[in-house]
Design an enzyme around this catalytic site. Structure first.
Site, PDB file in Angstrom:
ATOM      1  N   GLU A 103      59.032  13.979  51.341  1.00 43.46           N
ATOM      2  CA  GLU A 103      59.101  15.099  52.212  1.00 43.46           C
ATOM      3  C   GLU A 103      58.059  15.128  53.344  1.00 43.46           C
ATOM      4  OE1 GLU A 103      56.713  15.278  50.261  1.00 43.46           O
ATOM      5  OE2 GLU A 103      56.076  17.433  50.268  1.00 43.46           O
ATOM      6  N   ASN A 156      63.302  22.489  45.869  1.00 46.68           N
ATOM      7  CA  ASN A 156      64.176  21.641  44.921  1.00 46.68           C
ATOM      8  C   ASN A 156      64.752  22.494  43.762  1.00 46.68           C
ATOM      9  OD1 ASN A 156      64.789  19.476  46.245  1.00 46.68           O
ATOM     10  ND2 ASN A 156      63.108  18.449  45.652  1.00 46.68           N
ATOM     11  N   ASP A 216      67.802  18.010  50.025  1.00 45.46           N
ATOM     12  CA  ASP A 216      67.982  17.102  50.837  1.00 45.46           C
ATOM     13  C   ASP A 216      68.658  17.630  52.314  1.00 45.46           C
ATOM     14  OD1 ASP A 216      67.720  15.200  49.030  1.00 45.46           O
ATOM     15  OD2 ASP A 216      69.708  14.869  48.311  1.00 45.46           O
ATOM     16  N   ASP A 220      54.392  17.536  56.767  1.00 41.29           N
ATOM     17  CA  ASP A 220      54.734  17.699  55.071  1.00 41.29           C
ATOM     18  C   ASP A 220      55.154  18.908  54.932  1.00 41.29           C
ATOM     19  OD1 ASP A 220      53.858  16.427  52.378  1.00 41.29           O
ATOM     20  OD2 ASP A 220      54.139  18.542  52.318  1.00 41.29           O
ATOM     21  N   HIS A 229      68.592  19.961  44.332  1.00 40.27           N
ATOM     22  CA  HIS A 229      68.047  18.669  45.104  1.00 40.27           C
ATOM     23  C   HIS A 229      68.996  18.691  46.179  1.00 40.27           C
ATOM     24  CE1 HIS A 229      64.972  15.944  43.838  1.00 40.27           C
ATOM     25  NE2 HIS A 229      64.841  16.631  42.845  1.00 40.27           N
TER      26      HIS A 229
HETATM   27  N1  LIG Z   1      65.674  16.935  47.486  1.00 36.00           N
HETATM   28  C1  LIG Z   1      64.767  15.970  47.742  1.00 36.00           C
HETATM   29  N2  LIG Z   1      63.460  16.207  47.241  1.00 36.00           N
HETATM   30  C2  LIG Z   1      62.773  15.170  47.457  1.00 36.00           C
HETATM   31  C3  LIG Z   1      62.861  13.972  48.181  1.00 36.00           C
HETATM   32  N3  LIG Z   1      61.842  13.222  48.401  1.00 36.00           N
HETATM   33  C4  LIG Z   1      60.878  13.909  47.595  1.00 36.00           C
HETATM   34  N4  LIG Z   1      61.334  15.186  47.191  1.00 36.00           N
HETATM   35  C5  LIG Z   1      60.709  16.214  46.359  1.00 36.00           C
HETATM   36  O1  LIG Z   1      59.667  16.550  47.323  1.00 36.00           O
HETATM   37  C6  LIG Z   1      58.880  17.486  46.266  1.00 36.00           C
HETATM   38  C7  LIG Z   1      57.352  17.241  46.691  1.00 36.00           C
HETATM   39  O2  LIG Z   1      56.497  18.035  45.981  1.00 36.00           O
HETATM   40  P1  LIG Z   1      55.247  18.213  46.281  1.00 36.00           P
HETATM   41  O3  LIG Z   1      54.276  16.847  46.600  1.00 36.00           O
HETATM   42  O4  LIG Z   1      54.454  18.968  45.062  1.00 36.00           O
HETATM   43  O5  LIG Z   1      54.888  19.027  47.326  1.00 36.00           O
HETATM   44  P2  LIG Z   1      55.356  20.546  47.827  1.00 36.00           P
HETATM   45  O6  LIG Z   1      56.060  21.147  46.777  1.00 36.00           O
HETATM   46  O7  LIG Z   1      55.906  20.284  49.133  1.00 36.00           O
HETATM   47  O8  LIG Z   1      54.011  21.234  47.995  1.00 36.00           O
HETATM   48  P3  LIG Z   1      53.007  21.258  49.360  1.00 36.00           P
HETATM   49  O9  LIG Z   1      53.137  19.834  49.803  1.00 36.00           O
HETATM   50  O10 LIG Z   1      51.656  21.184  48.629  1.00 36.00           O
HETATM   51  O11 LIG Z   1      53.216  22.600  50.196  1.00 36.00           O
HETATM   52  C8  LIG Z   1      58.946  16.998  45.166  1.00 36.00           C
HETATM   53  O12 LIG Z   1      59.454  17.837  44.148  1.00 36.00           O
HETATM   54  C9  LIG Z   1      59.880  15.630  45.185  1.00 36.00           C
HETATM   55  O13 LIG Z   1      60.714  15.467  44.212  1.00 36.00           O
HETATM   56  C10 LIG Z   1      64.352  13.774  48.582  1.00 36.00           C
HETATM   57  O14 LIG Z   1      64.685  12.971  49.276  1.00 36.00           O
HETATM   58  N5  LIG Z   1      65.123  15.017  48.248  1.00 36.00           N
END
Ligand SMILES: Nc1nc2c(ncn2[C@@H]2O[C@H](COP(=O)(O)OP(=O)(O)OP(=O)(O)O)[C@@H](O)[C@H]2O)c(=O)[nH]1
Length: 459
Positions: A367, A331, A340, A323, A336
């Protein structure tokens, strides 16, 4: 007119002019000798009519199937009707022509029955093509349901049967157009003149309205051109078994075959496009479009197989649940598109780090990534996980991403106490990943399934 068939394929531009030239030359060479008598071959007429019947019938059947399937060929509904009409009339002529089933015709004692069948046939076909032209001019075909489009075909078959039966039964009472083998009077008779006028009119109308825009328009026109030459040569021959009469049979065959060839080519192209699309969909349905990695569906399919294999051969299997750390922050701070880019870069690092042929790398969602390592024990999996962690961290130094990034990794393995299924293998890695996040991120944590199982069980 038919975007699906002709998309990107204009067809051979020479095919139509070459074919039209060949037909013209055949007619021009025959016309001066059209009345020359050749040996009578009634059996050949039987074969010819059978072929015409099959070719016309196939053309009508394929058109009907395409219409019922909702193909954009809908404007060809009256063309299907015309070919269906020809099919029935060919059968009628087979029944009325002497020498095919015996010296006398099977139905209709009069010698001129077959000539009247011919006259009705060669008036009906161009009339139905004129109906097609009228429909295209009015643009009435777009809104009709597929089943409704078959109605003209049923109508034309009913007309052909009715007219054919009337002619078979009453030809003796119709004006005489046949004297022995000679039908020269048709040149001055409405039956002959009508056939010529209708054929030429239909030809001009088809050319004028379609303007030979697409492949079907061109082959339909070629078919009607052959039909017109068929009428002209038959009348020019003035008697059965003359050179003109034989050449008109050839033209009739070409008329029946021209559109069929175009339809077969069309069906081939449709089938090939559908097969390619099906293959493409099979790939798309198990892949993530952004990173090109397997998606969760693809991963789960493969994982089940790998787990069974590992169980059966008592081989080790390891799973890394990965992860991105603070990805929301990336982001929010860089946007975004930058997020990506980070995901794509991380995917590349995973591929570079878990590079055995049998390693399976997937984007599990958002992610999160999963790396499945068959034939890999816990020590080996730990090495790969650490390699991944370090590679992702180093991406910024290599200038491939706009910000620093890191990953947390949970590692689970099979066989291990408490892990018997796919879900348990994933849950164990997920729990380890949670530990990694809690412990400060950017690290690898090995699962302790027994401990996890204990902690999950209600006290
Ligand atoms: N740019 C982009 N962002 C994505 C995609 N899929 C998921 N995300 C973003 O990934 C982020 C995941 O955030 P969280 O689940 O809070 O996790 P985190 O910020 O990585 O925090 P921790 O996992 O605790 O370290 C969210 O803001 C989603 O919008 C994608 O395909 N592209």
């Amino acid at each position: 007119m038919i975007p699906d068939a002709n998309a990107g394929r204009p067809g051979n531009p020479l095919a139509f002019p070459l074919s039209a030239t060949v037909l013209t030359l055949m007619a021009l060479f025959t016309l001066p000798v059209a009345t020359v008598a050749l040996p009578a071959q009634p059996a050949l007429m039987g074969l010819f009519l059978l072929a015409v019947c099959l070719l016309n019938g196939l053309t009508a059947a394929i058109l009907c199937m395409l219409l019922l399937a909702g193909s954009p060929l809908h404007s060809l509904t009256w063309v299907a009707a015309a070919y269906a009409f020809s099919t029935v009339m060919a059968v009628m002529q087979m029944l009325a022509f002497p020498g095919i089933f015996g010296p006398a015709p099977l139905v209709g004692g009069s010698g001129q029955t077959a000539a009247w069948v011919w006259a009705v046939w060669h008036a009906g076909f161009p009339l139905l093509l004129l109906a097609h032209v009228g429909q295209r001019l009015l643009g009435r075909h777009e809104a009709q349901a597929p089943a409704t489009q078959i109605l003209p075909v049923l109508f034309s078959v009913a007309c052909a049967l009715l007219l054919g039966l009337i002619v078979l039964g009453a030809a003796e009472h119709l004006p005489v157009i046949m004297d022995g083998y000679h039908y020269g009077t048709m040149l001055r008779d409405p039956s002959g003149i009508g056939a010529v006028v209708l054929s030429v009119t239909a030809l001009c109308a088809v050319v004028g309205v379609t303007r030979l825009r697409d492949t079907f328009d061109r082959w339909l026109t070629l078919g009607q051109y052959a039909f017109t030459l068929d009428v002209v040569l038959a009348l020019a021959g003035q008697s059965r078994y003359s050179a003109g009469w034989y050449m008109s049979r050839a033209m009739s065959l070409l008329c029946a075959g021209a559109l069929l060839m175009a339809l077969l080519a069309h069906s081939f192209r449709l089938y090939r496009a559908a097969a390619q699309r099906a293959l493409q969909l099979q790939v798309e349905v198990v892949h993530d479009p952004m990173t090109g990695l397997l998606n969760r569906r693809g991963l789960l399919q493969l994982m089940q197989t790998e787990l069974e294999r590992a169980r059966r051969h008592a081989r080790p299997l390891a799973l890394l649940f990965i992860d991105m750390d603070h990805f929301k922050h990336i982001n929010d701070t860089y946007g975004h598109p930058a997020g990506d880019l980070c995901l794509k870069s991380a995917a590349l690092q995973l591929c570079a780090s878990a590079n055995r042929h049998c390693d399976v790398i997937a984007r599990y969602g958002g992610e999160e990534f999963v790396v499945l390592l068959p034939e890999c024990d816990e020590t080996g999996a730990g090495v790969v996980a650490e390699r991944i962690r370090a590679a992702v961290e180093a991406a910024y130094d290599h200038g491939t991403v706009p910000c620093r990034m890191s990953v947390s990794i949970g590692l689970s393995r099979f066989p291990a106490d408490g892990i018997t299924s796919l879900d348990e293998l994933i849950d164990a890695a997920d729990a380890a990943l949670y530990e990694a996040k809690r412990a400060g991120r950017n690290r690898v944590v090995h699962a302790r399934p027994e401990a996890a199982a204990r902690s999950l069980s209600p006290s």
